[in-house]
Write an enzyme that holds these catalytic residues in place. Structure first.
Site, PDB file in Angstrom:
ATOM      1  N   ASN A  13       0.823  -1.202   0.000  1.00 18.16           N
ATOM      2  CA  ASN A  13       0.000   0.000   0.000  1.00 18.16           C
ATOM      3  C   ASN A  13       0.874   1.275   0.000  1.00 18.16           C
ATOM      4  OD1 ASN A  13      -1.676   2.135   0.828  1.00 18.16           O
ATOM      5  ND2 ASN A  13      -3.057   0.745   1.910  1.00 18.16           N
ATOM      6  N   LYS A  16       0.129   4.140   2.602  1.00 19.24           N
ATOM      7  CA  LYS A  16       0.681   3.959   3.947  1.00 19.24           C
ATOM      8  C   LYS A  16       2.146   4.377   3.964  1.00 19.24           C
ATOM      9  CE  LYS A  16      -0.019  -0.197   5.704  1.00 19.24           C
ATOM     10  NZ  LYS A  16      -0.521  -1.545   6.115  1.00 19.24           N
ATOM     11  N   ASP A  69       0.419  -2.976  10.389  1.00 18.49           N
ATOM     12  CA  ASP A  69      -0.888  -3.593  10.224  1.00 18.49           C
ATOM     13  C   ASP A  69      -1.918  -2.709  10.920  1.00 18.49           C
ATOM     14  OD1 ASP A  69      -1.871  -6.050   8.901  1.00 18.49           O
ATOM     15  OD2 ASP A  69      -2.963  -6.209  10.784  1.00 18.49           O
ATOM     16  N   GLY A 142      -8.585   4.567   1.311  1.00 19.98           N
ATOM     17  CA  GLY A 142      -9.078   3.652   2.339  1.00 19.98           C
ATOM     18  C   GLY A 142     -10.308   4.194   3.051  1.00 19.98           C
ATOM     19  N   TYR A 143     -10.277   4.070   4.375  1.00 15.44           N
ATOM     20  CA  TYR A 143     -11.427   4.491   5.188  1.00 15.44           C
ATOM     21  C   TYR A 143     -11.400   5.997   5.515  1.00 15.44           C
ATOM     22  CZ  TYR A 143     -12.108  -0.550   5.895  1.00 15.44           C
ATOM     23  OH  TYR A 143     -12.331  -1.901   5.704  1.00 15.44           O
ATOM     24  N   ASP A 144     -10.448   6.736   4.973  1.00 16.01           N
ATOM     25  CA  ASP A 144     -10.344   8.173   5.295  1.00 16.01           C
ATOM     26  C   ASP A 144     -11.651   8.962   5.095  1.00 16.01           C
ATOM     27  OD1 ASP A 144      -7.774   7.998   6.184  1.00 16.01           O
ATOM     28  OD2 ASP A 144      -6.857   9.121   4.543  1.00 16.01           O
ATOM     29  N   LYS A 162      -3.670  15.255   9.003  1.00 14.44           N
ATOM     30  CA  LYS A 162      -3.841  13.859   9.431  1.00 14.44           C
ATOM     31  C   LYS A 162      -2.541  13.269  10.007  1.00 14.44           C
ATOM     32  CE  LYS A 162      -4.640   9.220   7.673  1.00 14.44           C
ATOM     33  NZ  LYS A 162      -4.679   8.343   6.499  1.00 14.44           N
ATOM     34  N   HIS A 167      -3.453   7.426  13.947  1.00 13.00           N
ATOM     35  CA  HIS A 167      -3.001   6.185  14.594  1.00 13.00           C
ATOM     36  C   HIS A 167      -1.578   5.861  14.144  1.00 13.00           C
ATOM     37  CE1 HIS A 167      -4.777   5.544  10.721  1.00 13.00           C
ATOM     38  NE2 HIS A 167      -4.462   4.263  10.666  1.00 13.00           N
ATOM     39  N   ARG A 168      -1.307   6.082  12.852  1.00 13.35           N
ATOM     40  CA  ARG A 168       0.026   5.820  12.275  1.00 13.35           C
ATOM     41  C   ARG A 168       1.066   6.736  12.928  1.00 13.35           C
ATOM     42  NH1 ARG A 168      -1.809   5.836   7.684  1.00 13.35           N
ATOM     43  NH2 ARG A 168      -1.954   3.573   7.769  1.00 13.35           N
TER      44      ARG A 168
HETATM   45  P1  ITT Z   1      -0.170  -4.092   3.571  1.00 12.08           P
HETATM   46  O1  ITT Z   1       0.379  -4.636   2.282  1.00 12.08           O
HETATM   47  O2  ITT Z   1       0.793  -3.200   4.277  1.00 12.08           O
HETATM   48  O3  ITT Z   1      -0.737  -5.163   4.480  1.00 12.08           O
HETATM   49  P2  ITT Z   1      -2.965  -3.157   3.424  1.00 12.08           P
HETATM   50  O4  ITT Z   1      -3.612  -2.077   2.605  1.00 12.08           O
HETATM   51  O5  ITT Z   1      -3.496  -4.559   3.289  1.00 12.08           O
HETATM   52  O6  ITT Z   1      -1.382  -3.104   3.127  1.00 12.08           O
HETATM   53  P3  ITT Z   1      -3.612  -3.119   6.292  1.00 12.08           P
HETATM   54  O7  ITT Z   1      -3.977  -4.558   6.296  1.00 12.08           O
HETATM   55  O8  ITT Z   1      -2.681  -2.635   7.344  1.00 12.08           O
HETATM   56  O9  ITT Z   1      -2.969  -2.667   4.900  1.00 12.08           O
HETATM   57  O10 ITT Z   1      -4.843  -2.127   6.364  1.00 12.08           O
HETATM   58  C1  ITT Z   1      -6.130  -2.505   6.652  1.00 12.08           C
HETATM   59  C2  ITT Z   1      -7.109  -1.630   5.892  1.00 12.08           C
HETATM   60  O11 ITT Z   1      -7.250  -0.380   6.557  1.00 12.08           O
HETATM   61  C3  ITT Z   1      -6.737  -1.342   4.437  1.00 12.08           C
HETATM   62  O12 ITT Z   1      -7.900  -1.470   3.650  1.00 12.08           O
HETATM   63  C4  ITT Z   1      -6.284   0.104   4.456  1.00 12.08           C
HETATM   64  O13 ITT Z   1      -6.605   0.743   3.244  1.00 12.08           O
HETATM   65  C5  ITT Z   1      -7.086   0.682   5.628  1.00 12.08           C
HETATM   66  N1  ITT Z   1      -6.336   1.746   6.293  1.00 12.08           N
HETATM   67  C6  ITT Z   1      -5.223   1.607   7.056  1.00 12.08           C
HETATM   68  N2  ITT Z   1      -4.776   2.797   7.483  1.00 12.08           N
HETATM   69  C7  ITT Z   1      -5.625   3.722   6.979  1.00 12.08           C
HETATM   70  C8  ITT Z   1      -5.681   5.124   7.032  1.00 12.08           C
HETATM   71  O14 ITT Z   1      -4.772   5.854   7.666  1.00 12.08           O
HETATM   72  N3  ITT Z   1      -6.678   5.734   6.399  1.00 12.08           N
HETATM   73  C9  ITT Z   1      -7.608   5.032   5.727  1.00 12.08           C
HETATM   74  N4  ITT Z   1      -7.631   3.708   5.602  1.00 12.08           N
HETATM   75  C10 ITT Z   1      -6.633   3.045   6.225  1.00 12.08           C
END
Ligand code: ITT
Length: 188
Positions: A13, A16, A69, A142-144, A162, A167-168
């Site tokens: 991702n 991230k 994660d 993502g969930y933003d 942000k 959380h990050r």
């Molecule tokens: P990896 O390859 O690093 O695992 P991922 O996208 O699968 O990438 P995660 O499992 O850590 O990452 O994330 C879980 C979900 O939460 C994923 O759909 C992300 O898009 C979402 N997410 C994580 N952090 C976010 C943020 O800061 N804002 C919005 N969505 C977020």
């Protein structure tokens, strides 16, 4: 003086990575990127998933790495999607989540950062409380567009600071103070 260290963020991702890079930059830590799909085990524990991901990342990159994660936990849904946040985002997405959430909208975002090198496996975590908005607001990844952090009226996708409160940010801040101390003691 700014130091540069040999540290890589391993993830599929790039959103991230961009955020992690900008946050670690502010602590004087330079972060490279390995874009990879990592092994993700099924577990109710984000820590267990993260440590497994970190071992997999280190075995592939052979350099000091961090992985992250995340999970979005919605109170009224007993913590769903939690450890399944990535899968749920890909399947039902924000629209599907909004359909499931009714009057009680409290939620939290959790970030787990795991560092791994030849000798060390170390995990840091942090959470950020907030609520789920009634509709998608702003353009973000993502969930933003549906997550409103505590003490704000806007979603993550609508605010421009942000990276100063997420959380990050909180998990990486914990990681940074440990990592900088570790680097200093290696220098001695
Ligand atoms: P990896 O390859 O690093 O695992 P991922 O996208 O699968 O990438 P995660 O499992 O850590 O990452 O994330 C879980 C979900 O939460 C994923 O759909 C992300 O898009 C979402 N997410 C994580 N952090 C976010 C943020 O800061 N804002 C919005 N969505 C977020």
């Amino acid at each position: 003086m700014r130091k540069s260290f040999d540290l890589y963020f391993v993830s599929s991702n790039s959103h991230k990575y961009k955020e992690a890079k900008s946050i670690l930059d502010s602590f004087g830590i330079r972060l490279g990127f390995f874009k990879l799909n990592l092994e993700e085990i099924q577990s109710n524990s984000l820590k267990e998933i993260a440590e497994n991901k970190a071992n997999d990342a280190f075995s592939k990159c052979k350099k000091p790495i961090i992985i992250e994660d995340d999970g979005l936990f919605i109170n009224s849904l007993n913590g769903f999607p939690g450890p399944y946040s990535s899968y749920i985002f890909k399947t039902i997405g924000n629209k599907g989540i909004l359909k499931l959430v009714s009057s009680k909208r409290n939620a939290k975002f959790v970030s787990i950062i795991t560092y791994c090198d030849k000798k060390t496996l170390k995990t840091f975590d942090a959470k950020l409380d907030g609520t789920i908005s009634k509709s998608q607001k702003g353009k973000g990844w993502g969930y933003d567009p549906i997550f409103i952090p505590k003490n704000s009226r806007k979603t993550f996708a609508e605010i421009n600071h942000k990276n100063e409160l997420s959380h990050r940010f909180k998990a990486l801040k914990r990681f940074s103070s440990w990592y900088l101390r570790k680097m200093e003691s290696n220098d001695r």
